[in-house]
Structure formats: structure tokens, C-alpha cells
Design a protein around this motif. Structure first.
Motif, mmCIF file in Angstrom:
data_model
loop_
_atom_site.group_PDB
_atom_site.id
_atom_site.type_symbol
_atom_site.label_atom_id
_atom_site.label_comp_id
_atom_site.label_asym_id
_atom_site.label_seq_id
_atom_site.Cartn_x
_atom_site.Cartn_y
_atom_site.Cartn_z
ATOM 1 N N ARG A 228 -6.794 2.347 3.798
ATOM 2 C CA ARG A 228 -5.858 1.676 4.720
ATOM 3 C C ARG A 228 -6.451 0.359 5.214
ATOM 4 N NH1 ARG A 228 -5.262 6.972 6.571
ATOM 5 N NH2 ARG A 228 -6.560 6.576 8.404
ATOM 6 N N SER A 231 -5.907 -2.159 2.628
ATOM 7 C CA SER A 231 -4.505 -2.560 2.579
ATOM 8 C C SER A 231 -4.162 -3.520 3.716
ATOM 9 C CB SER A 231 -3.606 -1.326 2.644
ATOM 10 O OG SER A 231 -2.240 -1.677 2.641
ATOM 11 N N SER A 235 -3.003 -7.511 3.434
ATOM 12 C CA SER A 235 -1.805 -8.070 4.070
ATOM 13 C C SER A 235 -2.161 -9.289 4.910
ATOM 14 C CB SER A 235 -1.134 -7.008 4.946
ATOM 15 O OG SER A 235 -0.656 -5.937 4.166
#
Length: 482
Positions: A228, A231, A235
Motif C-alpha cells: 500500500r 501504491s 500516486s
């Protein structure tokens, strides 16, 4: 093509590859980066079950770092042959220079070789066997190295490097090492074990053998948490890249090969550094440390737009940062060397016995010499400075050569006009360094034509018949050819 999977691990891996294959064009071939280790062996075996052997290509890179490298190559070829898969390999030299990470050098060499093999076989999709444990290790390594968001984003599930022949895909990235090993056991696969994987002097191996086992005990969900994090970082990095593209649209000059000095230093530090990082990635450079980028920005602010780029002392990836006539750019070489004394790239010489050809393609220079006929009806054709009598082009072999430094030419027919160095002529006309990396056209051993500077008048006859056919020579880069 589908296959019945019996164990839970088989079902997960077959499903993951089925999803990846469905995203590709119909009947597209897939290259599998195949080291012969357990991860890539599982990936290749499962790919054959899902896509069929005819759509798969096993690619092996021989690093030569282990005494067992030849045996691994033979094993890989046999493994692929057992499954009816085409196999290709390439040997590489890994840098052993002091201060250069063997891990990083091997990785860079491996990806260059894999991309070259994909290009040679016309395959546009490369599957890599990295999994969730690899991703977690990568995020940890980047955290410990103090990497920025781009580093923390770690490995993308899909990535198309600029200029690369194939899109890199990691269809197993959400699966655990344990699941891959369960698949290998269920299928009774044979694989090789690289002895260097047990050497904890390498940072990744130290994490794998000494750190992650402890994390597994105390933080069993750490892999998902780090995934996570990667990720979220990806972003955030995309947003920073969007901002950099906005800034680049106003700061960029000459198709992105240079930046406006004034516009760059007008940005605040955070935006300027973000732009520099993004611009350097577009140039194909490896990332630079925050300290080096900060020093570069500080020196650019001190030099000033009209300052002397020779005062900059920023070297990176075999290039030196320069500032010249309000532009910032990278020039091949060291910042201690005089700027632009010779060609940036030494390319092999090309030769042509000219017989009226309209074009001469030079792929090593990524461009073409165009020979454009001068209209004989033009009353000024014979007196044109850039018109070359055909007899001159035919009196010896034409050759395209790199600059070696010190070449001279005469640009005027005025009595007593001197021959001047190309460097002085380029500087006088404000030609930036990256536009000086051009092929010099020689007739025999005499310089005839230089892109951006024109014809060497000393190579032309003093008196040529006014009725003789003439041509103009034009240099066109590939992107300018219609």
C-alpha cells in the motif's frame, strides 16, 4: 489455452496470468525473463499452460558473475525445450568498477539485454517474475536509503521505459513467495539456486534472510502494508510528474533538450528540484541524489543566466551540467574538461561513392544527408554559397565522421578569408552543444560540409563552369523526415 490447476497456489497463479494475457492483443507473443530460478521457472511453466508454448519466448541473460553461469544457461535452455518454448540468451559484461554496486550494474545490464532480445525477436511484452516479497524488500531498501517518492513507488505492475522495445509486466506482483514455491513443488519443477542469494553482504539478501523473518513474526501483514505504501507513493509521484510537465511546458527549450535558465531559477526550490528530477528522467539519466540536485540548483542560481557554464561543477552519468547563453543542458564529458572540444559521441565512419543519390541515410547518426538539386534556371545558382558542383561530390569518396577537435573551415570566398575552428564558428552563431553533435561530411580527406555551418569554401574549386549541375547538401534528423 487453459489448463486445470489442482492446488490452491496453481489456481492463483494460473488466474493471475490469465488476467495478464487477456489484457494483451490477440495472439501477441510474450517474452519471459527466465533466470532458471524458482520464480522465473514457475512463471514460464504457468505461461505455457495459459498461453501455449508458441506464444512464449524464454529470455536468459548470462552475467558471467558465477562459475556456474554456463550450467545455468544449459539448464534454462533444456527447461524451455522440454516445454516446446523458443529460447534465446545474451551474454553481458557487468561493471566491477570501484564504487559501483554489482547488484545495480547487473540489474542494468540485464534489462538492457532483455530489451535488446525483445527487439531482436519482435516481442513487445516482457513478463517478469517479481512477487509481493520482492516488492516489500524493495520498499524497505528504498526507505533505508532515504529515497524519494519515485523510489518508494518501487516496482510498477506494468511499465514502459522510454524508448524500450517491450512493456515490462509483473503478473505475480500480488502473490507471495510461499505461493510460488508451493506451485513449484506441486508441479515438481527443477530450478537452479544462485549461490549469491545467500550472501548477506548484499543488502537485499540481508533483508530477506535476517530482517523479513522477524517482521513476519511481529508484523505478519507487513507485505500488504508496504505494498500500500508503494501504491500511495506511486500516486503521489504521478501528481508530482503532472506538475513537472506543467513547469516543463514553460521552461523547456529545443524540444526538451535544454531548459531556460531564467525560468528554471524563478521556480521555488521544491518545484525546481522536482522539474530537474523529471527532466533528467526524460533524458534517460539514472536518478541523482538530493544532495547533488540541490548543489546543481545552488550553482545555477549563483552562475546567473548570462554566466559561464564552465564554472559549474556538476557531473552525473558521464555528463556535465552546462549553462550557455541562457540555456541549461547536459553535455557528454566531465565538468573539468573544456566544453565541447570534440564530438559528444564517437560513431563509426560511413562512406559513400556518390552517383547522384538524393539521400544518404546514416542510422548511426539517426539522420539523413539530402542532396537537393539546384534549379539550373535560377540565375543565382552558380553564385550560391551552399551550392556544390556535382564534380566535387564525385571526385572522391564521401565520408561522414565524428568531430575529433580542431577541424577548420572557411565560410567566405572573400580574399584572405581565414579558416576558422568549428568550435569558434558554433559559438559565434550560438549553436548549443547538443546541436554540434552532427556528422561532418568529408570529400576524401577534406572537410566539405558541416550541418548548421554550411559548406567549407576551401573545398570548392576557385572557378567552376557556371553551367555545371549543382546540389545543396542538407542534414535532416530522423524526426524531420516526412
Amino acid at each position: 489455452m487453459t489448463s486445470t490447476a489442482e492446488s490452491p497456489a496453481e489456481r492463483l497463479i494460473i488466474e493471475a496470468l490469465g488476467i495478464a494475457l487477456a489484457a494483451l492483443p490477440a495472439n501477441a507473443r510474450v517474452a519471459i525473463a527466465f533466470s532458471g530460478g524458482v520464480d522465473s521457472s514457475v512463471l514460464l511453466d504457468a505461461a505455457v499452460r495459459v498461453a501455449g508454448a508458441s506464444r512464449c519466448l524464454a529470455l536468459h541473460v548470462h552475467h558471467g558473475l558465477s562459475a556456474n553461469a554456463d550450467a545455468w544457461l544449459a539448464h534454462g535452455e533444456a527447461f524451455a525445450r522440454e516445454r516446446g518454448v523458443e529460447f534465446a540468451a545474451q551474454r553481458v559484461e557487468v561493471s566491477r568498477k570501484p564504487g559501483v554496486s554489482v547488484e545495480a550494474a547487473a540489474r542494468d545490464a540485464r534489462y538492457r539485454a532483455l530489451d535488446a532480445l525483445c527487439a531482436a525477436h519482435g516481442v513487445h511484452f516482457l513478463w517478469l517474475a517479481q512477487h509481493a516479497d520482492d516488492q516489500a524488500e524493495t520498499v524497505l531498501l528504498q526507505l533505508l536509503r532515504g529515497a524519494g517518492l519515485a523510489g518508494l513507488a518501487a516496482m510498477a505492475p506494468e511499465f514502459s521505459p522510454p524508448g524500450a522495445a517491450a512493456t515490462r509486466m509483473r503478473p505475480l506482483l500480488h502473490l507471495l513467495r510461499a505461493q510460488i514455491e508451493q506451485y513449484a513443488s506441486a508441479r515438481a519443477l527443477r530450478w537452479i539456486d544462485d549461490e549469491s542469494n545467500a550472501d548477506t553482504r548484499y543488502a537485499r539478501n540481508a533483508l530477506r534472510h535476517q530482517v523479513t523473518p522477524a517482521l513476519t513474526v511481529h508484523f505478519p501483514g507487513f507485505r500488504d502494508a508496504l505494498a500500500r505504501t508503494a501504491s500511495h507513493a506511486a500516486s503521489a509521484q504521478r501528481l508530482l510528474d503532472d506538475l513537472a510537465r506543467i513547469d516543463l511546458s514553460t521552461v523547456s527549450r529545443d524540444e526538451g533538450r535544454a531548459l531556460s535558465h531564467d525560468a528554471l531559477v524563478a521556480l521555488d526550490d521544491d518545484r525546481a528540484l522536482n522539474l530537474l528530477r523529471y527532466w533528467m528522467r526524460l533524458q534517460g539519466f539514472v536518478s541523482a541524489s538530493s544532495a547533488r540536485l540541490g548543489d546543481a540548483l545552488r550553482q545555477l542560481r549563483e552562475v546567473g543566466a548570462g554566466g559561464d557554464g564552465h564554472r559549474l561543477r556538476i557531473d552525473h552519468a558521464g555528463h556535465a551540467l552546462r549553462s550557455y547563453r541562457g540555456l541549461v543542458y547536459w553535455e557528454a564529458g566531465d565538468s573539468n574538461d573544456p566544453a565541447d572540444e570534440a564530438a559528444l559521441i564517437d560513431r563509426e565512419t560511413g562512406e559513400l561513392a556518390w552517383q547522384g543519390e538524393a539521400t544518404w541515410r546514416l542510422p548511426q547518426w539517426r539522420g539523413t544527408f539530402v542532396f537537393e538539386a539546384v534549379d539550373p534556371a535560377d540565375p543565382n545558382a552558380a553564385d550560391s554559397d551552399d551550392a556544390i558542383p556535382v564534380s566535387v561530390l564525385q571526385r572522391a569518396l564521401l565520408s561522414a565522421r565524428s568531430r575529433s577537435g580542431g577541424e577548420r573551415m572557411r565560410t567566405s570566398d572573400a580574399p584572405g578569408a581565414p579558416r576558422r575552428t568549428l568550435k569558434n564558428l558554433f559559438q559565434e552563431r550560438g549553436i548549443p552543444a547538443w546541436k554540434r553533435d552532427v556528422p561532418l561530411l568529408f570529400i576524401g580527406d577534406e572537410l566539405l560540409f558541416v550541418p548548421s555551418l554550411g559548406v567549407n569554401r576551401a573545398a570548392l574549386p576557385a572557378h567552376a563552369p557556371p553551367t555545371e549541375a549543382r546540389v545543396r547538401v542538407i542534414w535532416r534528423e530522423d524526426w524531420l523526415i516526412a
